[in-house]
Design an enzyme around this catalytic site. Structure first.
Site, mmCIF file in Angstrom:
data_model
loop_
_atom_site.group_PDB
_atom_site.id
_atom_site.type_symbol
_atom_site.label_atom_id
_atom_site.label_comp_id
_atom_site.label_asym_id
_atom_site.label_seq_id
_atom_site.Cartn_x
_atom_site.Cartn_y
_atom_site.Cartn_z
ATOM 1 N N HIS A 27 0.474 -1.334 -0.147
ATOM 2 C CA HIS A 27 0.315 -0.414 -0.202
ATOM 3 C C HIS A 27 0.853 1.185 -0.282
ATOM 4 O O HIS A 27 0.299 2.531 -0.395
ATOM 5 C CB HIS A 27 -1.170 -0.178 1.752
ATOM 6 C CG HIS A 27 -0.570 0.589 2.998
ATOM 7 N ND1 HIS A 27 -0.167 -0.670 3.818
ATOM 8 C CD2 HIS A 27 -0.304 1.520 2.985
ATOM 9 C CE1 HIS A 27 0.312 0.019 4.663
ATOM 10 N NE2 HIS A 27 0.346 1.384 4.916
ATOM 11 N N ASP A 43 0.447 -7.605 1.970
ATOM 12 C CA ASP A 43 0.513 -6.369 1.696
ATOM 13 C C ASP A 43 1.683 -6.609 1.666
ATOM 14 O O ASP A 43 2.789 -6.314 2.535
ATOM 15 C CB ASP A 43 -0.154 -5.633 3.153
ATOM 16 C CG ASP A 43 0.118 -3.745 2.367
ATOM 17 O OD1 ASP A 43 0.841 -3.850 1.165
ATOM 18 O OD2 ASP A 43 -0.069 -3.484 3.787
ATOM 19 N N SER A 66 4.425 2.008 8.174
ATOM 20 C CA SER A 66 3.785 1.267 7.408
ATOM 21 C C SER A 66 5.477 1.568 6.321
ATOM 22 O O SER A 66 5.647 1.855 6.306
ATOM 23 C CB SER A 66 2.816 1.553 6.331
ATOM 24 O OG SER A 66 1.754 2.056 6.611
#
Length: 254
Positions: free
Chosen positions: A70, A115, A207
């Site tokens: 992402h 992911d 992230s």
């Protein structure tokens, strides 16, 4: 502390490009940790998009970075830069452009399943500026204490950390995590969870960064509801479940 407006707008644009909405309730972060004062995690890198810090990552080879899908899905690869060998956002460190950003066809941006992304750099990082992190091939036992590092928020409504942060969190049983997220989010077999409820967690800006268990990268910071909430632990991509994809990419781009 108010978040920089330009960076906030860039985050919003990125999240819409990626196909999901960025909100105060779903984020990726480090809370309850401490500042890293020495360059002891030489595998950690920052990912910048159009000059703005966006995510973390880890060097698995001198020219390959592991991060979250992402963080790069739908972005212009030419606008991406990797900053290695630095612990401060103000330091550029060793900078490299990205030649290829590989995301699996199994990636589902709606629920952030699978992911994971592998970035192939334009040129190698000098051996004096990095140490590759080995990848974990087996599921990590619940209760294992794991290290998470990143420049993410230190509070749920805070700002990115100017100095790299580190925190130790225990892995939580997947079934327990699925129960906690029932009705809120989907915890798939490609995910793992970890946190000290209400005290220690990852947060917005972390992230793509690594979760290190027993000296190997076992997770990739992916998502979560809030930051260090009592009920909801941080959610990570389980590296052991996406290991074949990573190895396939590395073999294709030596």
């Amino acid at each position: 502390m108010c978040f920089d407006l330009q960076f906030t707008l860039h985050l919003v644009i990125l999240y819409f490009v990626l196909g999901h909405v960025c909100s105060a309730e779903t984020s990726e972060r480090i809370v309850g940790g401490s500042a890293v004062t020495q360059k002891k995690y030489r595998y950690y890198v920052r990912l910048h998009n159009q000059g703005q810090f966006m995510c973390g990552g880890s060097l698995v080879r001198n020219n390959a970075v592991l991060t979250a899908a992402h963080c790069v899905k739908g972005t212009n690869v030419k606008a991406l830069r990797i900053h290695a060998d630095t612990i401060r956002l103000s330091d550029a460190g060793v900078v490299r452009s990205v030649k290829n950003a590989l995301v699996s066809k199994s990636y589902n941006g709606g629920i952030l399943n699978y992911d994971v992304a592998v970035l192939i750099l334009s040129s190698a990082i000098p051996s004096s500026s990095f140490t590759a992190i080995p990848l974990n091939k087996k599921a990590v036992t619940s209760g294992t204490s794991c290290l998470v590092i990143g420049h993410g928020y230190t509070t749920e409504d805070g700002a990115v950390a100017q100095v790299l942060q580190e925190v130790w969190v225990p892995v939580i049983n997947r079934a327990t995590c699925q129960h906690k997220y029932r009705g809120v989010g989907t915890i798939t077999g490609y995910m793992m969870c970890a946190s000290v409820p209400g005290k220690k967690d990852s947060c917005g800006g972390d992230s793509g960064g690594p979760m290190i268990c027993n000296g190997q990268q076992a997770g990739i910071v992916s998502w979560g509801k809030g930051c260090a909430q009592v009920k909801y632990p941080g959610v990570y991509t389980d590296v052991s479940k996406v290991y074949d994809f990573i190895e396939k990419v590395l073999a294709q781009y030596p």
